[in-house]
Design a protein around this motif. Sequence first.
Motif, PDB file in Angstrom:
ATOM      1  N   TYR A   1       0.823  -1.201   0.000  1.00 55.03           N
ATOM      2  CA  TYR A   1       0.000   0.000   0.000  1.00 55.03           C
ATOM      3  C   TYR A   1       0.865   1.262   0.000  1.00 55.03           C
ATOM      4  O   TYR A   1       2.092   1.186   0.108  1.00 55.03           O
ATOM      5  N   ASN A   2       0.232   2.408  -0.091  1.00 48.34           N
ATOM      6  CA  ASN A   2       0.944   3.684  -0.189  1.00 48.34           C
ATOM      7  C   ASN A   2       2.047   3.832   0.859  1.00 48.34           C
ATOM      8  O   ASN A   2       3.115   4.360   0.563  1.00 48.34           O
ATOM      9  N   ALA A   3       1.799   3.408   2.077  1.00 49.61           N
ATOM     10  CA  ALA A   3       2.751   3.625   3.165  1.00 49.61           C
ATOM     11  C   ALA A   3       3.992   2.732   3.074  1.00 49.61           C
ATOM     12  O   ALA A   3       4.980   2.993   3.750  1.00 49.61           O
ATOM     13  N   MET A   4       3.942   1.698   2.244  1.00 51.04           N
ATOM     14  CA  MET A   4       5.112   0.823   2.103  1.00 51.04           C
ATOM     15  C   MET A   4       6.165   1.551   1.275  1.00 51.04           C
ATOM     16  O   MET A   4       5.925   1.893   0.113  1.00 51.04           O
ATOM     17  N   PRO A   5       7.327   1.792   1.865  1.00 48.78           N
ATOM     18  CA  PRO A   5       8.370   2.494   1.107  1.00 48.78           C
ATOM     19  C   PRO A   5       9.007   1.586   0.053  1.00 48.78           C
ATOM     20  O   PRO A   5       8.975   0.357   0.162  1.00 48.78           O
ATOM     21  N   LEU A   6       9.601   2.202  -0.932  1.00 46.12           N
ATOM     22  CA  LEU A   6      10.317   1.471  -1.975  1.00 46.12           C
ATOM     23  C   LEU A   6      11.355   0.540  -1.352  1.00 46.12           C
ATOM     24  O   LEU A   6      11.527  -0.603  -1.798  1.00 46.12           O
ATOM     25  N   ALA A   7      12.018   0.976  -0.303  1.00 46.17           N
ATOM     26  CA  ALA A   7      13.039   0.162   0.360  1.00 46.17           C
ATOM     27  C   ALA A   7      12.455  -1.151   0.881  1.00 46.17           C
ATOM     28  O   ALA A   7      13.136  -2.180   0.882  1.00 46.17           O
TER      29      ALA A   7
END
Length: 189
Positions: free
Chosen positions: A166-172
């Motif tokens: 979801y949006n809150a999951m960072p690319l890292a």
Amino acid sequence: MSSNFCSKPVDVSKFGLIYAGAQKNVGPSGVTIVIVRRDLIGDPQPITPVMLDYKIHADNASLYNTPPCFAVYICALVFEDLLDQGGLQAVEEKNAKKAGILYEAIERSGGFYVCPVEKSVKSLMNVPFTLQNSDLEKKFIAEAAKEGMIQLKGHRSVGGVRASIYNAMPLAGVEKLVAFMKDFQARHP
């Protein structure tokens, strides 16, 4: 629209009603956002509960009951953050990049990982996949959990593995999962 709400621009004029559990991308569990076309408000069936009679909500400026103030506040903070990121178009680009990296890792695994979803309907929010050897799925999920990647067990109706990005999951976070997938595959030829 629970899973994809506020993950990309949506032309709301194409819908009569949008009902979204906002806990995926907007606010805490229990928050529901409803967007209803005005001509569909009113004339509910007699069995319609008051909470689903949108005319009552519209007539009371969405304040028919005491609103969950903290949850609304959290949603406001998320909306501000979405705007600070450049709006939903920019958020969609970030989500497409994250999903692209994960889908590419699955596709380049030589069949070790398989996504059972047709390409035209793949989600940017939830990426399901299975392992060629289904006996390894439990081990994959357990080892991932030891590395801090939790809740990867697939949906109860289909099994396998499911990465919710979801949006809150960072690319890292997605990059960490992909690195783990490559390492896991290398250790289980």
